[in-house]
Write an enzyme that holds these catalytic residues in place. Structure first.
Site, short mmCIF file in Angstrom:
data_model
loop_
_atom_site.label_atom_id
_atom_site.label_comp_id
_atom_site.label_asym_id
_atom_site.label_seq_id
_atom_site.Cartn_x
_atom_site.Cartn_y
_atom_site.Cartn_z
CD GLU A 30 -3.66 -6.64 7.46
OE1 GLU A 30 -3.97 -7.41 8.38
OE2 GLU A 30 -2.74 -6.89 6.64
N GLY A 88 0.27 -14.64 -0.83
CA GLY A 88 0.06 -15.63 -1.88
C GLY A 88 -0.12 -15.01 -3.24
NE ARG A 124 -9.01 -16.20 2.51
CZ ARG A 124 -7.98 -15.47 2.14
NH1 ARG A 124 -7.61 -14.43 2.86
NH2 ARG A 124 -7.30 -15.76 1.05
CG HIS A 179 -6.59 -9.05 6.47
ND1 HIS A 179 -5.75 -8.58 5.47
CD2 HIS A 179 -7.52 -8.09 6.64
CE1 HIS A 179 -6.17 -7.39 5.07
NE2 HIS A 179 -7.24 -7.07 5.77
CB ALA A 210 -0.94 -0.01 1.21
CB ALA A 226 -5.57 -8.32 1.02
#
Length: 642
Positions: free
Chosen positions: A608, A188, A469, A579, A156, A623
């Site tokens: 985040e 990932g 998730r 996260h 970011a 994300a």
């Protein structure tokens, strides 16, 4: 994650001494020398992050002249730690070397391997561990000024830095770690975006059609969300009328799945901007030189086939793209490492800079236009996790994390000190995909959601493996020892050198004992210690659902191929903190909002460190889209808004 075999040598040819190639060959000392080693070449090895790190250390009586290393550590992260530590040990003849932040296992492994070799050389290891290293750095306070200050050197922050520069700003990036990358580097790399070109290679299934129709038929209260529903309904009607059979997707579907995936707790204005700009941000990255593969897939918890995969493993493609831009424009963009932001500098109600602490003194950074906060979440801060974990999970004290060690929530604390509004702090995301030893995502043998199943220690499936998730992780926590096996077959790994999403070959994972391989399901069950009868039945029942001969007992809707072709593989996984959805509140312009709902002038945030976009649960693959969409917006607005 790029796993590679590398031989590293830092010795200069002029320093090599004849006869040192044979282990134990002695070189006489002069009367003024104090013997530290028995001259020769010695072997040492230790466990790294991805396997054994092996070294050959060559010494004279008083010097370390060469260190050769063989390892399989992560390219761009672990390998950099190895190189740095080897250089420091060799130049200083000292073992008093700090671990490289963000690469603890690699640092520990190379130091232990070198230590073992030096011990074999007769060294006083404790004395070498106490030997001071001269820093050679100038001490004292520093003050610098730029148009835009970016706090945080992960994805970011660097997206913001590039964007700010593209919009005419001179930029300083300050990063507390000794490297850039943050969680982006070890991610990932899946990036969600509706993309009709890549998705045209996929065929829409009846279950996927039903998913879209269920979303359209849902009840929504928010006015903006209702517009997404109406748009999706129109798009879907046109799709059906066209007679197309390729996979349907659109930003409207992405918005609604993101909103529903977060239990309608996400901020619609942020979701709207996010999904509309996800694909344009991919085009922006490509314009900077980044390459993506020509297909999309469904990442864990992503719910749809829209995850883009970079050509390079992990987050190396993102980071190399940003860093190449920074290098080309280093006259206008300065990067300061090993420097921790402590507090914002506020003047007349506006944020105008940041006070930092460097290794050798105070660092004051002044911003003439704006400050971007991009310090990430708090997944690696156990105390902070426990403070806010009041809704979703039992005690997380002993749960490992996928996050790098710098993800400790510092920026959230800084923002709160200037009255920034915090939101969603209680929403912490866990994955069911942690390595049992490290908690990291490495070693995961799944290649995509459609072609694998999960079984518990009894060999029985227990959840829809295509679900959210949090749903999958909660189900895993109810299983024996909160432990499961991911099961795949040759369809996922056509050859032994086929790599997983972290650039590790299946053969290497099997050789390291991190995965198991068998020619029959019964043999695989025996190797992993599960009941073979129950295990075979679990696979057979899944295969019937793939064929459509039976409805999946857990309501799974994402299928591709059956698990029916040897060799079969299994890999162990446990819950891991991944996260933190909560953070500082921002508006659609990435401006930070205070506790009274007003904009904090001069302060922007992305990634985040922010809250509001994901609600209670982040969709897998959202994300990296988030950090690029809002990093790009934050950088542009910090450079141009008044």
């Amino acid at each position: 994650m790029k796993k590679f075999r590398k031989i590293l040598s830092l010795a200069l040819a002029g320093l090599m001494i004849a006869g040192l190639a044979a282990c134990g060959t002695k070189t006489p000392t002069t009367p003024t020398e104090t013997a530290t080693f028995k001259a020769g070449t010695y072997d040492g090895e230790a466990d790294g992050f991805h396997g054994k790190i092996k070294v050959k250390v060559t010494v004279t009586a008083t010097e370390i002249t060469d260190i050769k290393v063989e390892h399989t550590e992560t390219e761009g992260l672990g390998d950099k730690a190895v190189e740095k530590i080897v250089e420091m040990v060799k130049v200083n003849t000292s073992l008093k070397v700090d671990a490289v932040t963000g690469a603890t296992y690699s640092s520990k492994g190379i130091l232990e391997a070198i230590t073992a070799a030096l011990k074999a050389a007769g060294a006083d290891v404790e004395k070498l561990k106490a030997k001071e290293i001269a820093s050679g750095e100038t001490k004292g306070d520093v003050e610098k000024t730029a148009d835009v200050i970016v706090i945080g050197g992960g994805g970011a922050g660097l997206a913001a830095a590039v964007s700010a520069h593209q919009n005419g700003a001179k930029v300083i990036v300050v990063e507390k770690m000794s490297r850039l990358g943050g969680n982006t580097m070890i991610s990932g790399s899946a990036y969600n975006a509706a993309d009709s070109s890549r998705q045209s290679a996929l065929t829409m299934t009846a279950l996927e059609k039903q998913t879209v129709e269920n979303i359209i038929a849902g009840t929504y209260e928010d006015a903006l969300v209702k517009t997404w529903q109406e748009t999706l309904k129109k798009e879907w009607t046109e799709y059906l009328a066209s007679g197309k059979t390729t996979l349907f997707d659109s930003p409207s579907l992405h918005k609604l799945q993101t909103y529903l995936g977060g239990d309608k707790k996400g901020t619609p204005e942020l979701i709207d901007v996010f999904a509309d700009n996800a694909y344009p941000a991919i085009e922006w990255l490509e314009s900077l030189g980044m390459e993506f593969k020509d297909y999309v897939f469904t990442v864990l918890g992503g719910l749809w086939n829209r995850a883009h995969k970079p050509e390079k493993p992990l987050g190396t493609g993102f980071m190399e793209t940003y860093e190449n831009y920074l290098e080309k424009n280093k006259a206008d963009i300065e990067v300061i490492l090993d420097t921790t932001a402590k507090e914002f500098i506020v003047k007349d109600g506006a944020v105008v800079g940041v006070a930092c602490e460097g290794k050798n003194g105070k660092v004051t950074l002044n911003a003439t236009k704006g400050v971007v906060l991009a310090t990430g979440g708090f997944g690696a801060n156990v105390e902070m996790r426990n403070e806010y974990n009041t809704v979703l999970w039992p005690d997380l004290t002993n749960v490992k994390t996928t996050n790098h060690t710098g993800a400790t929530g510092d920026g959230i604390v800084m923002a709160e000190a200037v009255d920034a509004k915090l939101m969603g702090m209680e929403y912490i995301q866990l994955l069911p995909m942690g390595d049992p030893v490290t908690g990291s995502l490495s070693g995961n043998i799944e290649q995509g959601v459609q072609n694998r199943i999960f079984v518990n220690k009894e060999g029985v499936r227990f959840v829809d493996e295509g679900a959210r998730r949090d749903t999958m992780t909660k189900a895993l926590m109810e299983q024996t020892d909160a432990y499961m096996w991911v099961i795949v077959d040759k369809n996922s790994y056509p050859t032994g050198d086929t790599k997983n999403n972290f650039n590790e070959t299946i053969d290497d994972l099997v050789a390291a004992g991190r995965a198991f391989k068998a020619d029959t399901l019964e043999d695989l069950a025996k190797q992993i210690g599960v009941d073979p009868v129950a295990f075979v039945k679990s696979v057979e029942d899944f295969n019937k659902a793939v064929d459509g001969a039976a409805k999946d007992e857990f309501g799974r809707t994402l299928f591709d191929k059956k698990i029916d072709t040897a060799p079969f593989y299994a890999g162990a996984r446990v819950p891991t903190v991944h996260h933190t959805m909560g953070g500082v509140s921002i508006n659609a312009n990435a401006q930070v909002i205070d506790a009274n709902g007003n904009v904090i002038k001069g302060l922007y945030a992305a990634g985040e460190v922010t809250g509001g976009l994901h609600g209670t649960n982040r969709l897998g693959g959202n994300a990296l889209a988030d950090i690029n969409v809002f990093g790009r917006i934050a950088g542009k607005n910090a450079a141009t808004m008044k």
